[in-house]
Every structure is written in C-alpha cells, then in structure tokens.
Design a protein around this motif. Structure first.
Motif, short mmCIF file in Angstrom:
data_model
loop_
_atom_site.label_atom_id
_atom_site.label_comp_id
_atom_site.label_asym_id
_atom_site.label_seq_id
_atom_site.Cartn_x
_atom_site.Cartn_y
_atom_site.Cartn_z
N VAL A 64 -18.22 69.89 130.99
CA VAL A 64 -17.40 69.16 131.94
C VAL A 64 -16.06 68.93 131.27
CG1 VAL A 64 -17.21 67.13 133.39
CG2 VAL A 64 -19.43 68.11 132.95
N LEU A 65 -15.03 69.57 131.80
CA LEU A 65 -13.71 69.54 131.17
C LEU A 65 -12.71 68.85 132.08
CD1 LEU A 65 -13.49 73.18 129.80
CD2 LEU A 65 -14.23 71.15 128.58
N ARG A 66 -11.69 68.28 131.46
CA ARG A 66 -10.67 67.62 132.26
C ARG A 66 -9.43 68.50 132.34
NH1 ARG A 66 -8.69 61.50 131.33
NH2 ARG A 66 -7.32 62.39 129.77
N THR A 67 -8.99 68.76 133.57
CA THR A 67 -7.73 69.46 133.77
C THR A 67 -6.83 68.50 134.52
OG1 THR A 67 -8.82 70.48 135.66
CG2 THR A 67 -8.48 71.87 133.74
N GLY A 68 -5.75 68.07 133.87
CA GLY A 68 -4.89 67.06 134.49
C GLY A 68 -5.63 65.75 134.56
N ASP A 69 -5.86 65.26 135.78
CA ASP A 69 -6.54 63.98 135.94
C ASP A 69 -7.98 64.12 136.43
OD1 ASP A 69 -4.45 62.53 135.04
OD2 ASP A 69 -3.57 62.18 137.03
N VAL A 70 -8.41 65.35 136.73
CA VAL A 70 -9.74 65.50 137.32
C VAL A 70 -10.70 66.16 136.33
CG1 VAL A 70 -9.04 65.53 139.73
CG2 VAL A 70 -9.01 67.66 138.43
N TRP A 71 -11.93 65.67 136.37
CA TRP A 71 -12.99 66.30 135.58
C TRP A 71 -13.66 67.33 136.47
CZ3 TRP A 71 -13.88 65.20 130.53
CH2 TRP A 71 -13.32 64.02 130.02
N ASN A 72 -14.04 68.44 135.87
CA ASN A 72 -14.76 69.45 136.64
C ASN A 72 -15.69 70.22 135.71
OD1 ASN A 72 -14.39 69.48 139.41
ND2 ASN A 72 -12.31 70.29 139.19
N PRO A 73 -16.91 70.52 136.16
CA PRO A 73 -17.80 71.34 135.33
C PRO A 73 -17.30 72.79 135.27
CG PRO A 73 -18.85 70.82 137.41
CD PRO A 73 -17.56 70.07 137.39
N VAL A 74 -17.49 73.41 134.11
CA VAL A 74 -17.11 74.81 133.91
C VAL A 74 -18.37 75.56 133.47
CG1 VAL A 74 -15.66 76.39 132.60
CG2 VAL A 74 -14.78 74.16 133.23
N ILE A 75 -18.67 76.68 134.15
CA ILE A 75 -19.86 77.46 133.84
C ILE A 75 -19.43 78.69 133.03
CG2 ILE A 75 -21.88 78.62 134.84
CD1 ILE A 75 -21.87 75.88 135.87
N TYR A 76 -20.15 78.98 131.97
CA TYR A 76 -19.85 80.17 131.16
C TYR A 76 -20.88 81.25 131.47
CZ TYR A 76 -16.79 76.99 128.76
OH TYR A 76 -15.80 76.09 128.49
N PRO A 77 -20.47 82.34 132.15
CA PRO A 77 -21.43 83.36 132.62
C PRO A 77 -22.25 84.03 131.52
CG PRO A 77 -19.36 83.60 133.76
CD PRO A 77 -19.13 82.59 132.68
N GLY A 78 -21.71 84.20 130.32
CA GLY A 78 -22.51 84.84 129.27
C GLY A 78 -23.64 83.97 128.76
N HIS A 79 -23.64 82.69 129.15
CA HIS A 79 -24.65 81.75 128.68
C HIS A 79 -25.56 81.27 129.81
CE1 HIS A 79 -22.55 80.97 124.73
NE2 HIS A 79 -21.60 81.56 125.42
N CYS A 80 -24.99 81.16 131.02
CA CYS A 80 -25.72 80.58 132.16
C CYS A 80 -26.89 81.47 132.57
CB CYS A 80 -24.76 80.42 133.33
SG CYS A 80 -25.50 79.85 134.84
#
Lengths: 201, 151
Positions: A64-80
């Motif tokens: 879960v990463l923050r870009t600007g003011d919003v948090w959003n989950p990021v999925i990594y396809p080589g791991h998911c």
C-alpha cells in the motif's frame, strides 16, 4: 483412379477446407470475465488499514503506497498468485477481480482477522525491541522507554518485572514489525482469519 | 530476395520447437504447459512442437524458482540450443521465487541472473492461453530475418 485424383484435387481447393487446414480450430484464446486476474483498483478510497497486505499469502506481492495524498494498493504481477484474498479482505472494496465482489455481496461473506502474539521465553533476551518498534505501542504511549518499559497499561506488550509480557494482543494490526526487529526470532505473530457469513434475508 | 525471406519468416514462425525445463517448480506450471498440449488448446495447430531435447529446440520454457542443483546445469542446457533461440520464464517462480522465496530457503531467483530471458509470463500458474500467447508473440520476433543478422 483418375476420378479419385480429381475428387481429391477438388476437395483441396475448396475454400472451407483450406481455411480449416491452415487456421486454428479450437476456441479463441480469450479469458472469460469471471476468471480472477491481477486485482485492479475500483477507484474507491483506500483507508490504509493494510488488511490486503496482511492476508496476502505471497511475499512482496502487494504494497500500500502513497501517491500524493492518497493511499492505494499496488500489485506486483511477478509475485501475485491471483488468489483474490486481498479483494475479499478489503473492507472498502478498493480492489476488484473477477466476480469476487459480486459474489461477496450476494452471499454476505466477509473476513475478520485477529493476531496471536507468542514469545518464546527461551529465545527472548528481554531487549524490548519489539515493544519499542511496535507502531501501535508508539501511538498509545509516546513516552515508551528505550528498553521496552512503559507506564501505560494500554500498550500491546511491555517489559515488566524483567519479562516481556503481552497485555493487549487484540490491538495488534499484524504488521509484523516486531518480528522483523527481534534479533533472536523469539516473537511470532500468527494470523487467525475467520470467514463469516451473515444469514440472508 | 525479399519474397523468399518473407516466406521463410512466415514458415519459421509456424514451426516453433519448444523444450521445457523444470528448475525446481511445484509442477503447477508444468501441468499448465501440459494442458497446452491437450485438445482444448492444442498447440500443434499453431505449429508449436514440444521435443524436450535442447538440440532440437528454438524456445526454452523455464518453470521453477531455480534450486541450487541447477547452478551449472541450466547454462549447459541453454548452450546446447542452436541459434536463433529464446527463453521464456513461465510462472512467478522464475521471476521472483513466489511463495518459495522466503528466508532460509536455497532458491536463487530470478532465472534471468543465470541465462538471458526474453519473455516472462507471470501467474501462479499462468493460464495456458497466456503461455500460448507468449510463445506466439515471441516467435516471429526471434525468427525474423535470421540469416541477415550476421551481415
């Protein structure tokens, strides 16, 4: 003999036969929409509760990463592994894949997670690193001692009487920071996830 | 000459010989590769043939998170494949180690550290359609005008 050869030649120049011979005969390579893919964002607001990261069975697959003011989950396809657990665990429906959200809504299912903290007294050297590193402890008692002692009774764990004691395991959010900071691998955070289904109307 | 070359390209991209090697996978991805052979996907109608002999192969499919026994052997297999050649990493394991890449294991992912990987197919396991699409999209690229490369 000749008629047979002519029959074959006529057969081979038929457009249908040629197209069938040279092209693919199985159904086209498309993925049905109900198949689970890599989860995608639905655009709803992420509350940074990290339920998706806690339930993810693979290392480093979701962050879960923050870009600007919003948090959003990021999925990594080589791991998911596309299990869809993060989609089901998220209380805000931030992620979506396949028909998981629709099924969850129709069947009134949800996950709740609790965390069991166990400290091996043989391995533990009472350094207090876990209590100091714990972000929940830090919020409850900002004046927590560098050795893990605390005056507050509300912390998750603290050193008292020369022993690391777990007082409020129910406050644990399962971030496993204590596990990472423990020099002896003495503390273990076990995740207990319950699947719930409400009675339908 | 261009027409001859175009014909060669077209024919070669419909005759792809594949060898697959398991460098420590759980067999999930191998079963998905096997499913490609079955009538539902039937890779031979795309002109893809499975040989499991590196000397006959054009494309090497790699499954698994690279266990230490493969340290010297995978390079040997790769060197036996005649040019033009390409390797495709099938599944999460050759890319990241997936669930096996944990503290205390002997796995050494990614496989691209050991041999050059041309394409990666993520998934645990990837679908047969995704494996097929990867092989089919890679083949025209690696076979294109092969003789002219060394000119």
């Amino acid at each position: 003999m000749a008629s047979s050869i002519i029959w074959y030649l006529r057969e081979f120049v038929r457009g249908e036969w040629i197209s069938r011979f040279f092209t693919v005969k199985t159904p086209p390579l498309i993925t049905p929409p109900h198949f689970r893919g890599f989860p995608i964002l639905t655009g709803k607001e992420c509350t940074h509760c990290l339920a998706c990261m806690m339930i993810c069975p693979t290392p480093n697959a979701i962050e879960v990463l923050r870009t600007g003011d919003v948090w959003n989950p990021v999925i990594y396809p080589g791991h998911c592994v596309r299990c869809g657990m993060c989609v089901e665990a998220c209380p805000e429906d931030v992620l979506s894949t396949g028909v998981i959200l629709e099924t969850q809504k129709a069947e009134h299912t949800s996950y709740t997670a609790t965390f069991h903290l166990t400290i091996d007294p043989v391995l533990c050297k009472r350094c207090g690193n876990c209590a100091v590193a714990c972000p929940v402890n830090k919020e409850i008692d900002p004046y927590l001692g560098g050795t893990g002692t605390a005056f507050s009774d509300e912390v998750i764990m603290r050193i008292s009487d020369g022993e690391m004691r777990v007082i409020h395991p129910e406050k644990c959010t399962g971030c496993k920071t204590c596990e990472k900071t423990c020099p002896n691998h003495a503390i273990r955070v076990a995740r207990v996830v319950e699947g719930l289904q409400e009675a339908g109307e | 000459m261009k027409a001859v070359q175009d014909l060669k390209n077209a024919v070669r991209s419909r005759s792809i010989h594949v060898c697959y090697v398991n460098v420590g996978s759980c067999n999930g991805c191998d079963i998905e590769i096997l499913a490609c052979l079955a009538p539902r996907y039937d890779i031979e109608q795309y002109g893809i043939y499975v040989h499991n002999n590196p000397r006959e192969a054009d494309i090497l499919l790699i499954t698994g998170g690279f266990s230490p026994q493969w340290e010297d052997k995978l390079k040997m297999v790769w060197d036996k494949i005649p040019e033009p050649k390409a390797a495709i990493a099938i599944g999460n394991c050759p890319i990241s180690g997936c669930v096996f890449n944990r503290e205390g294991t002997y796995l050494d992912p990614p496989v691209s550290k050991h041999i050059p990987i041309s394409a990666e197919v993520p998934g645990c396991p990837p679908r047969p359609t995704e494996i097929l699409a990867a092989v089919l999209s890679l083949a025209p690229v690696i076979f294109k005008d092969y003789e002219r490369k060394d000119e």
